[in-house]
Write an enzyme that holds these catalytic residues in place. Structure first.
Site, PDB file in Angstrom:
ATOM      1  CE  LYS A  13      -2.214  -0.908   3.873  1.00  0.00           C
ATOM      2  NZ  LYS A  13      -1.552  -2.155   4.307  1.00  0.00           N
ATOM      3  NE  ARG A  88      -4.281  -1.176  10.125  1.00  0.00           N
ATOM      4  CZ  ARG A  88      -3.195  -0.596   9.580  1.00  0.00           C
ATOM      5  NH1 ARG A  88      -3.249   0.623   9.096  1.00  0.00           N
ATOM      6  NH2 ARG A  88      -2.069  -1.259   9.511  1.00  0.00           N
ATOM      7  NE  ARG A 127       7.253  -3.233   5.785  1.00  0.00           N
ATOM      8  CZ  ARG A 127       5.966  -2.955   5.648  1.00  0.00           C
ATOM      9  NH1 ARG A 127       5.397  -3.021   4.451  1.00  0.00           N
ATOM     10  NH2 ARG A 127       5.230  -2.617   6.678  1.00  0.00           N
ATOM     11  NE  ARG A 161       6.155   0.015   9.901  1.00  0.00           N
ATOM     12  CZ  ARG A 161       4.961  -0.158   9.370  1.00  0.00           C
ATOM     13  NH1 ARG A 161       4.716   0.299   8.143  1.00  0.00           N
ATOM     14  NH2 ARG A 161       4.005  -0.751  10.042  1.00  0.00           N
ATOM     15  NE  ARG A 172       2.128  -4.398  11.183  1.00  0.00           N
ATOM     16  CZ  ARG A 172       3.238  -4.182  10.466  1.00  0.00           C
ATOM     17  NH1 ARG A 172       4.392  -4.692  10.843  1.00  0.00           N
ATOM     18  NH2 ARG A 172       3.181  -3.454   9.390  1.00  0.00           N
TER      19      ARG A 172
HETATM   20  P1  AMP Z   1       0.849   0.661   9.089  1.00  0.00           P
HETATM   21  O1  AMP Z   1       1.999   1.584   8.888  1.00  0.00           O
HETATM   22  O2  AMP Z   1      -0.350   1.052   8.297  1.00  0.00           O
HETATM   23  O3  AMP Z   1       1.229  -0.797   8.896  1.00  0.00           O
HETATM   24  O4  AMP Z   1       0.408   0.809  10.626  1.00  0.00           O
HETATM   25  C1  AMP Z   1       1.310   0.498  11.674  1.00  0.00           C
HETATM   26  C2  AMP Z   1       0.540   0.345  12.972  1.00  0.00           C
HETATM   27  O5  AMP Z   1      -0.100   1.578  13.300  1.00  0.00           O
HETATM   28  C3  AMP Z   1      -0.572  -0.679  12.943  1.00  0.00           C
HETATM   29  O6  AMP Z   1      -0.119  -2.015  13.198  1.00  0.00           O
HETATM   30  C4  AMP Z   1      -1.478  -0.159  14.053  1.00  0.00           C
HETATM   31  O7  AMP Z   1      -0.950  -0.458  15.339  1.00  0.00           O
HETATM   32  C5  AMP Z   1      -1.386   1.350  13.865  1.00  0.00           C
HETATM   33  N1  AMP Z   1      -2.398   1.854  12.886  1.00  0.00           N
HETATM   34  C6  AMP Z   1      -2.159   2.429  11.674  1.00  0.00           C
HETATM   35  N2  AMP Z   1      -3.308   2.768  11.074  1.00  0.00           N
HETATM   36  C7  AMP Z   1      -4.295   2.398  11.914  1.00  0.00           C
HETATM   37  C8  AMP Z   1      -5.709   2.450  11.845  1.00  0.00           C
HETATM   38  N3  AMP Z   1      -6.354   2.966  10.760  1.00  0.00           N
HETATM   39  N4  AMP Z   1      -6.420   1.968  12.906  1.00  0.00           N
HETATM   40  C9  AMP Z   1      -5.814   1.453  13.992  1.00  0.00           C
HETATM   41  N5  AMP Z   1      -4.464   1.341  14.109  1.00  0.00           N
HETATM   42  C10 AMP Z   1      -3.715   1.809  13.075  1.00  0.00           C
END
Ligand code: AMP
Length: 214
Positions: A13, A88, A127, A161, A172
């Site tokens: 994404k 989400r 990554r 990360r 996740r």
């Molecule tokens: P991402 O970078 O999108 O993989 O998000 C990393 C982490 O941030 C996720 O595993 C969640 O802990 C938190 N997070 C990001 N976006 C959301 C969302 N829309 N709702 C809830 N938690 C989120």
């Protein structure tokens, strides 16, 4: 144009969102990036989100919706937004409908990136990105051409990360299947869902996304 990129962690994404911002002049709104910035800044939101993110669980709807509402108040989002990692949950999807309606904006498309779960742990756990420009790399699939030097900008610092480890990726993925995958049904009902094969190489996926948005 306002679009959502929907897919599990490691679907690509973020990579696709960055390519779309370059091509269409849209703003990438990544809730993960916004939350990581809040954690790094040590803000109230960051303090609340830090442990939840480290565990690979979902930050509360209230916090995330607040972060998105604030970001949508910034004027650059009028150019159009690519939502990356948001919504989400069903509550977030409804909140997004409301936020867009309040601003007189519409959602043009939801692009679901279809990927095979078995490959995601390897994709995510390997990554890393350039600390300067954000170019993405992978331990086995995409190393910099010259070891330790970013292909895109020549910087020599890279970062990983904290939540990109095999154990957290599994949490996740569990959260994705429990809370986020049901949104595919929600957006199918609106007639806005477009599905692309996220297993193809980066440029092919980018081409498929452009085709469904045309
Ligand atoms: P991402 O970078 O999108 O993989 O998000 C990393 C982490 O941030 C996720 O595993 C969640 O802990 C938190 N997070 C990001 N976006 C959301 C969302 N829309 N709702 C809830 N938690 C989120």
């Amino acid at each position: 144009m306002n679009i959502i990129l929907l897919g599990p962690p490691g679907a690509g994404k973020g990579t696709q969102a960055r390519m779309l911002t370059d091509d269409f002049g849209l703003v990438q709104l990544s809730t993960g990036d916004l939350l990581r910035a809040a954690v790094a800044a040590g803000s109230e939101v960051g303090k609340k989100a830090k442990a939840v993110m480290a565990a690979g669980e979902l930050v509360s709807d209230e916090i995330v919706i607040g972060v998105v509402a604030d970001r949508l108040d910034e004027p650059d989002t009028k150019a159009g937004v690519i939502f990356d990692g948001f919504p989400r949950t069903a509550a977030q999807a409804r909140a997004l409908d409301r936020l867009l309606a309040e601003k007189g904006l519409t959602l043009d498309a939801v692009v679901a990136m279809d990927v095979d779960d078995d490959l995601l742990v390897d994709r995510v756990a390997g990554r890393f990105t350039c600390a300067a420009c954000g170019e993405g790399y992978h331990d086995t699939h995409k190393r910099p051409v010259r070891e330790g030097i970013c292909d895109n900008c020549g910087a020599t610092e890279f970062k990983r990360r904290a939540d990109d480890n095999a154990e957290t990726v599994r949490s996740r993925l569990t959260a994705y299947h429990a809370d986020t995958a049901p949104l595919i049904g929600y957006y199918t009902g609106t007639g806005k869902l477009k599905t692309v094969d996220g297993m193809a190489d980066i440029d092919e996926v980018a081409g498929a996304i452009r085709d469904v948005l045309a």
